[in-house]
Design a protein around this motif. Sequence first.
Motif, PDB file in Angstrom:
ATOM      1  N   PRO A  46       1.149  -1.094   0.034  1.00 35.10           N
ATOM      2  CA  PRO A  46      -0.013   0.200  -0.270  1.00 35.10           C
ATOM      3  C   PRO A  46       1.385   1.273  -0.659  1.00 35.10           C
ATOM      4  O   PRO A  46       2.389   1.083   0.687  1.00 35.10           O
ATOM      5  N   GLU A  47       0.329   2.356  -0.548  1.00 33.04           N
ATOM      6  CA  GLU A  47       1.409   3.651  -0.315  1.00 33.04           C
ATOM      7  C   GLU A  47       1.598   3.577   0.886  1.00 33.04           C
ATOM      8  O   GLU A  47       2.576   4.935   0.821  1.00 33.04           O
ATOM      9  N   ASP A  48       1.691   3.782   1.650  1.00 28.93           N
ATOM     10  CA  ASP A  48       1.344   4.433   3.318  1.00 28.93           C
ATOM     11  C   ASP A  48       2.568   3.463   3.455  1.00 28.93           C
ATOM     12  O   ASP A  48       3.367   3.685   4.390  1.00 28.93           O
ATOM     13  N   THR A  85       2.583   2.586 -10.112  1.00 24.24           N
ATOM     14  CA  THR A  85       1.103   2.403  -9.632  1.00 24.24           C
ATOM     15  C   THR A  85       0.116   3.027 -10.122  1.00 24.24           C
ATOM     16  O   THR A  85       0.440   3.567 -12.048  1.00 24.24           O
ATOM     17  N   ASP A  89      -7.106   9.420  -8.133  1.00 28.42           N
ATOM     18  CA  ASP A  89      -7.476   9.221  -6.843  1.00 28.42           C
ATOM     19  C   ASP A  89      -7.744   8.091  -6.350  1.00 28.42           C
ATOM     20  O   ASP A  89      -7.694   7.281  -7.000  1.00 28.42           O
ATOM     21  N   GLY A  90      -7.406   8.009  -5.313  1.00 28.38           N
ATOM     22  CA  GLY A  90      -8.256   6.988  -4.824  1.00 28.38           C
ATOM     23  C   GLY A  90      -6.678   5.930  -3.747  1.00 28.38           C
ATOM     24  O   GLY A  90      -5.457   6.327  -4.739  1.00 28.38           O
ATOM     25  N   PRO A  91      -6.991   5.331  -3.208  1.00 33.65           N
ATOM     26  CA  PRO A  91      -5.816   4.562  -2.547  1.00 33.65           C
ATOM     27  C   PRO A  91      -4.951   3.828  -3.951  1.00 33.65           C
ATOM     28  O   PRO A  91      -5.247   3.204  -4.306  1.00 33.65           O
ATOM     29  N   LYS A  92      -3.285   4.123  -3.811  1.00 35.28           N
ATOM     30  CA  LYS A  92      -2.774   3.495  -4.570  1.00 35.28           C
ATOM     31  C   LYS A  92      -2.166   2.061  -3.554  1.00 35.28           C
ATOM     32  O   LYS A  92      -1.643   2.111  -2.750  1.00 35.28           O
TER      33      LYS A  92
END
Length: 134
Positions: A46-48, A85, A89-92
């Motif tokens: 996940p991006e984070d 990726t 918009d939205g979670p990556k």
Amino acid sequence: MKIDGGCHCGAITYEAEVDPEKTSICHCTDCQKLTGTAFRVTVPTPEDHYRITKGTPKIYIKTGASGAKRAQAFCGDCGSHLYATSVGDGPKVYGIRAGTARQREDLIPTQQKWHRSALHWLPEFQGMATVEEQ
């Protein structure tokens, strides 16, 4: 699993938290062209859970056969591919290129995608799930 790595010349480095069980091989023709070889090995995160610790990658937006756009990140100096990726918009989810990780030996693929595009001279990889497309 915590991993770290970077490009070949060292201009860009990163660290990430990944699940090594999600490492996969992609045989699609885009991955063949972008890597200059038979397939690409990727581990998602996940991006984070991904952080660039040095440098700034260049981004190339690739449009797939489905029309979906993917941001391809690479080093502008040495050309090493770092991740891909989604665009917008939205979670990556970052698809980290396993060869750039210092822990790459521990990132053993468990599945292969786009097997229908696999080059005929490759050996069959035993013990992993196989998907003919994506």
